[in-house]
Enzyme design. Structure first.
Site, PDB file in Angstrom:
ATOM      1  N   GLN A  41       0.696  -1.249  -0.081  1.00 62.32           N
ATOM      2  CA  GLN A  41       0.000   0.084  -0.028  1.00 62.32           C
ATOM      3  C   GLN A  41       1.097   1.267  -0.220  1.00 62.32           C
ATOM      4  O   GLN A  41       0.667   2.234   0.865  1.00 62.32           O
ATOM      5  CB  GLN A  41      -0.810  -0.090   1.331  1.00 62.32           C
ATOM      6  CG  GLN A  41      -2.343  -0.712   1.130  1.00 62.32           C
ATOM      7  CD  GLN A  41      -3.045  -0.535  -0.197  1.00 62.32           C
ATOM      8  OE1 GLN A  41      -3.073   0.785  -0.299  1.00 62.32           O
ATOM      9  NE2 GLN A  41      -3.855  -1.340  -0.746  1.00 62.32           N
ATOM     10  N   SER A  42       1.883   1.331  -1.011  1.00 64.91           N
ATOM     11  CA  SER A  42       2.894   2.228  -1.036  1.00 64.91           C
ATOM     12  C   SER A  42       2.304   3.613  -1.404  1.00 64.91           C
ATOM     13  O   SER A  42       1.756   3.587  -2.487  1.00 64.91           O
ATOM     14  CB  SER A  42       3.987   2.056  -1.723  1.00 64.91           C
ATOM     15  OG  SER A  42       4.835   3.119  -1.916  1.00 64.91           O
TER      16      SER A  42
END
Ligand SMILES: *Cc1c(COP(=O)(O)O)cnc(C)c1O
Length: 332
Positions: free
Chosen positions: A75-76
């Site tokens: 989930q960068s």
């Protein structure tokens, strides 16, 4: 110190707002809490990486790259902002995602930032936890070169000396806003991960002799390691700016007591912080960084670490898109 000496592509809506949080401050019954809205940098739903990318993408352009490569956790937010920036300058983007939390939740693996990475047209490759992501990026770059492409590698979080310039800029911008309105900043607090944000800020605050204490709230590494990472990067940034030695080790302070079970793993205090800010101020924090950072600030206020008339600025580093990867944690 003069940032215009460095190549820059304008990607962010600046200056970002600096706002008082009246309801939130009142609920905690103590200091005045202000928020620096770097969630509102505008590019591809915003966040702190956009300021770094103004300098990183300019360097990629200067090197005549035609594709950027970067890496992050699944989930960068950094990966999402990087591909959006690449879109702006007409470059392709390859994103390497490490499943650092080992979650198999569909929301985590496919929604939130991952969905947007694909919408912006990035090539997305998933890797398992503890992969050597630096090496994986080098392998990807070698493959692309063999195909006649011109890759440019942006490190995780955009955290090198070039990227940190974006937060030197944020420190100057915040000081100007505070000076313009006669706001005395007693403390500046930010979440700290790959270190570029805190490193840039400490260089900016020190180079301007502002005497504003800066506190990073860690989201991954233990205190010693986090402070060492920030200090090293701050020194490299100052060297590149030709103001060596401007940051001393004692100015780099991190509190890493709010990480909980690990990077990206939800904590009760994060859920409380995100919920409080949503309900009291209508502002969306994120579950991995700003939520844990704010949880730390709340706890330190409750423990009496600040004076009642202190003015605290909390940096909102963005990331609310990741909330959609964490539906289950909130259990609403
Ligand atoms: C990357 C990130 C941070 C941490 O910034 P670093 O420069 O990596 O320390 C904080 N908040 C959000 C939302 C982020 O995406």
């Amino acid at each position: 110190m003069h940032l215009s000496r460095f190549p820059r592509v304008h990607l962010a809506h600046l200056p970002t707002p600096l706002e008082l949080l009246p309801n939130f401050s009142k609920a905690l019954g103590g200091p005045n809490i202000y928020i620096k809205r770097d969630d509102c940098t505008g590019l591809g739903s915003g966040g702190n990486k956009t300021r770094k990318l103004e300098f990183l993408i300019a360097d990629a352009v200067a090197q005549n790259a035609d594709v950027v490569i970067t890496q992050g956790a699944t989930q960068s937010n950094h990966a999402r902002q990087t591909v959006a920036a690449a879109c702006k300058v007409g470059m392709d983007c390859e994103i390497l995602l490490e499943n650092r939390t080992e979650s198999t939740e569909r929301d985590y693996v496919e929604s939130g930032n991952v969905f947007l990475d694909k919408l912006f047209g990035a090539g997305v490759t998933h890797y398992s936890k503890d992969t050597d992501m630096v090496e994986a990026m080098e392998v990807m770059a070698a493959d692309l070169k063999a195909k006649g492409r011109r890759p440019y590698i942006i490190p995780g979080g955009g955290s090198n000396a070039i990227g940190a310039l974006g937060y030197v800029n944020c420190a100057i911008e915040t000081l100007t806003q505070a000076n313009d309105r006669g706001l005395r900043i007693d403390h500046f607090v930010t979440a700290t991960g790959s270190a570029g944000t805190q490193a840039g800020l400490v260089v900016g605050f020190e180079a301007t002799n502002s005497n504003i204490p800066l506190l990073g709230i860690g989201v991954r590494a233990p205190k010693e390691k986090q402070e060492e990472n920030v200090f090293k990067l701050a020194c490299a940034t100052a060297d590149m700016m030709e103001i060596p030695g401007i940051v001393t080790r004692d100015k780099v302070v991190a509190n890493c007591d709010y990480v909980g079970g690990g990077y990206g793993v939800p904590t009760d205090s994060m859920i409380e912080a995100v919920s409080m800010m949503a309900k009291l101020e209508g502002i969306l924090m994120d579950p991995v960084y700003s939520g844990k950072g704010l949880a730390g600030l709340i706890d330190l206020i409750r423990k009496g670490n600040f004076k009642a008339d202190d003015n605290i600025v909390f940096l909102h580093t963005g990331g609310s898109v990741a909330l959609f990867g964490y539906l289950k944690a909130f259990d609403l």
